[in-house]
Design a protein around this motif. Sequence first.
Motif, PDB file in Angstrom:
ATOM      1  N   MET A 108       0.838  -1.184   0.000  1.00 29.00           N
ATOM      2  CA  MET A 108       0.000   0.000   0.000  1.00 29.00           C
ATOM      3  C   MET A 108       0.885   1.249   0.000  1.00 29.00           C
ATOM      4  N   GLU A 109       0.506   2.218  -0.786  1.00 25.73           N
ATOM      5  CA  GLU A 109       1.248   3.469  -0.894  1.00 25.73           C
ATOM      6  C   GLU A 109       0.995   4.362   0.315  1.00 25.73           C
ATOM      7  N   ASN A 110       1.854   5.311   0.510  1.00 22.26           N
ATOM      8  CA  ASN A 110       1.703   6.316   1.543  1.00 22.26           C
ATOM      9  C   ASN A 110       0.517   7.215   1.197  1.00 22.26           C
ATOM     10  N   ARG A 111      -0.348   7.457   2.175  1.00 22.16           N
ATOM     11  CA  ARG A 111      -1.552   8.256   1.934  1.00 22.16           C
ATOM     12  C   ARG A 111      -1.314   9.757   1.964  1.00 22.16           C
ATOM     13  N   GLU A 112      -0.165  10.164   2.474  1.00 15.89           N
ATOM     14  CA  GLU A 112       0.099  11.601   2.540  1.00 15.89           C
ATOM     15  C   GLU A 112       0.079  12.207   1.148  1.00 15.89           C
ATOM     16  N   ASN A 113      -0.526  13.345   1.040  1.00 14.85           N
ATOM     17  CA  ASN A 113      -0.610  14.100  -0.210  1.00 14.85           C
ATOM     18  C   ASN A 113      -1.367  13.377  -1.317  1.00 14.85           C
ATOM     19  N   LYS A 114      -2.144  12.369  -0.971  1.00 11.83           N
ATOM     20  CA  LYS A 114      -2.966  11.677  -1.967  1.00 11.83           C
ATOM     21  C   LYS A 114      -4.419  12.115  -1.801  1.00 11.83           C
ATOM     22  N   HIS A 115      -5.161  11.985  -2.854  1.00 16.71           N
ATOM     23  CA  HIS A 115      -6.603  12.192  -2.832  1.00 16.71           C
ATOM     24  C   HIS A 115      -7.201  10.791  -2.719  1.00 16.71           C
ATOM     25  N   ILE A 116      -8.016  10.572  -1.701  1.00 19.72           N
ATOM     26  CA  ILE A 116      -8.578   9.246  -1.467  1.00 19.72           C
ATOM     27  C   ILE A 116     -10.022   9.243  -1.944  1.00 19.72           C
ATOM     28  N   ILE A 117     -10.318   8.263  -2.788  1.00 24.68           N
ATOM     29  CA  ILE A 117     -11.666   8.108  -3.318  1.00 24.68           C
ATOM     30  C   ILE A 117     -12.311   6.941  -2.591  1.00 24.68           C
ATOM     31  N   PHE A 118     -13.441   7.228  -1.926  1.00 23.90           N
ATOM     32  CA  PHE A 118     -14.232   6.200  -1.256  1.00 23.90           C
ATOM     33  C   PHE A 118     -15.387   5.843  -2.178  1.00 23.90           C
ATOM     34  N   PHE A 119     -15.606   4.546  -2.376  1.00 27.58           N
ATOM     35  CA  PHE A 119     -16.612   4.084  -3.329  1.00 27.58           C
ATOM     36  C   PHE A 119     -17.302   2.840  -2.786  1.00 27.58           C
ATOM     37  N   LYS A 177      -9.092  14.693   0.718  1.00 29.72           N
ATOM     38  CA  LYS A 177      -7.677  15.085   0.782  1.00 29.72           C
ATOM     39  C   LYS A 177      -7.402  15.321   2.263  1.00 29.72           C
ATOM     40  N   VAL A 178      -6.582  14.462   2.849  1.00 31.04           N
ATOM     41  CA  VAL A 178      -6.325  14.501   4.281  1.00 31.04           C
ATOM     42  C   VAL A 178      -5.906  15.905   4.707  1.00 31.04           C
ATOM     43  N   GLY A 179      -6.586  16.421   5.723  1.00 28.98           N
ATOM     44  CA  GLY A 179      -6.258  17.735   6.261  1.00 28.98           C
ATOM     45  C   GLY A 179      -6.752  18.908   5.441  1.00 28.98           C
ATOM     46  N   SER A 180      -7.396  18.644   4.309  1.00 26.74           N
ATOM     47  CA  SER A 180      -7.831  19.736   3.436  1.00 26.74           C
ATOM     48  C   SER A 180      -9.340  19.790   3.248  1.00 26.74           C
ATOM     49  N   TYR A 181      -9.928  18.735   2.710  1.00 29.51           N
ATOM     50  CA  TYR A 181     -11.347  18.771   2.364  1.00 29.51           C
ATOM     51  C   TYR A 181     -11.873  17.365   2.138  1.00 29.51           C
ATOM     52  N   TYR A 182     -13.194  17.267   2.078  1.00 25.68           N
ATOM     53  CA  TYR A 182     -13.818  16.107   1.461  1.00 25.68           C
ATOM     54  C   TYR A 182     -15.018  16.603   0.665  1.00 25.68           C
ATOM     55  N   LEU A 183     -15.207  16.005  -0.490  1.00 25.31           N
ATOM     56  CA  LEU A 183     -16.289  16.375  -1.400  1.00 25.31           C
ATOM     57  C   LEU A 183     -17.151  15.157  -1.654  1.00 25.31           C
ATOM     58  N   ILE A 184     -18.397  15.393  -2.025  1.00 28.20           N
ATOM     59  CA  ILE A 184     -19.299  14.287  -2.305  1.00 28.20           C
ATOM     60  C   ILE A 184     -19.953  14.448  -3.675  1.00 28.20           C
ATOM     61  N   LYS A 185     -20.473  13.339  -4.158  1.00 29.91           N
ATOM     62  CA  LYS A 185     -21.287  13.270  -5.370  1.00 29.91           C
ATOM     63  C   LYS A 185     -20.640  13.987  -6.557  1.00 29.91           C
ATOM     64  N   SER A 186     -21.406  14.854  -7.216  1.00 35.04           N
ATOM     65  CA  SER A 186     -20.916  15.486  -8.445  1.00 35.04           C
ATOM     66  C   SER A 186     -19.721  16.395  -8.188  1.00 35.04           C
ATOM     67  N   LYS A 187     -19.657  17.033  -7.020  1.00 32.54           N
ATOM     68  CA  LYS A 187     -18.491  17.889  -6.721  1.00 32.54           C
ATOM     69  C   LYS A 187     -17.218  17.041  -6.661  1.00 32.54           C
ATOM     70  N   ALA A 188     -17.325  15.828  -6.135  1.00 30.68           N
ATOM     71  CA  ALA A 188     -16.166  14.933  -6.084  1.00 30.68           C
ATOM     72  C   ALA A 188     -15.739  14.542  -7.497  1.00 30.68           C
ATOM     73  N   ILE A 189     -16.690  14.221  -8.346  1.00 32.99           N
ATOM     74  CA  ILE A 189     -16.382  13.832  -9.723  1.00 32.99           C
ATOM     75  C   ILE A 189     -15.728  14.990 -10.476  1.00 32.99           C
ATOM     76  N   ILE A 190     -16.271  16.190 -10.320  1.00 26.99           N
ATOM     77  CA  ILE A 190     -15.715  17.367 -10.986  1.00 26.99           C
ATOM     78  C   ILE A 190     -14.271  17.608 -10.531  1.00 26.99           C
ATOM     79  N   LYS A 191     -14.028  17.463  -9.236  1.00 31.33           N
ATOM     80  CA  LYS A 191     -12.675  17.665  -8.703  1.00 31.33           C
ATOM     81  C   LYS A 191     -11.717  16.616  -9.260  1.00 31.33           C
ATOM     82  N   VAL A 192     -12.166  15.360  -9.353  1.00 28.39           N
ATOM     83  CA  VAL A 192     -11.325  14.297  -9.925  1.00 28.39           C
ATOM     84  C   VAL A 192     -10.952  14.648 -11.363  1.00 28.39           C
TER      85      VAL A 192
END
Length: 137
Positions: free
Chosen positions: A1-12, A66-81
Amino acid sequence: MENRENKHIIFFDGDCGVCNFWVQWILQRDKKNQFMFASLQSDFGQKFLGERKLDQKQFNTLYLWKVGSYYLIKSKAIIKVLNLLGGVYKAGGFLGQIIPTAISDQLYNVISKNRMKISNQKCFLPTSEERKKFIEV
């Protein structure tokens, strides 16, 4: 498993064919190695939901964190991706930003409600390299 720091984590939803298609789609286009993935059913996913007092039994929402920054849901998450992927995908993100969130989330909800019907339910088996991007697979 990669280091999660500075990664964007997608929950699905790990049991959803549409969600698994989306994960595969991102994996193939993540040239900057900026995303990691966790199913909402996993211990990590359940912890994420619990810490935010989100429903831990409904898995019909995609989250981008994004750890320590934000979490987005639904269409906002898709747009950000799409914006994070850059290139031609950023144009899709731009178009998504023009549409009011109420409308794009309504479309997201329709797809989410019918996702089991529209998915082909094929199992996704990540490669050994792709497995490094999954948290608690």
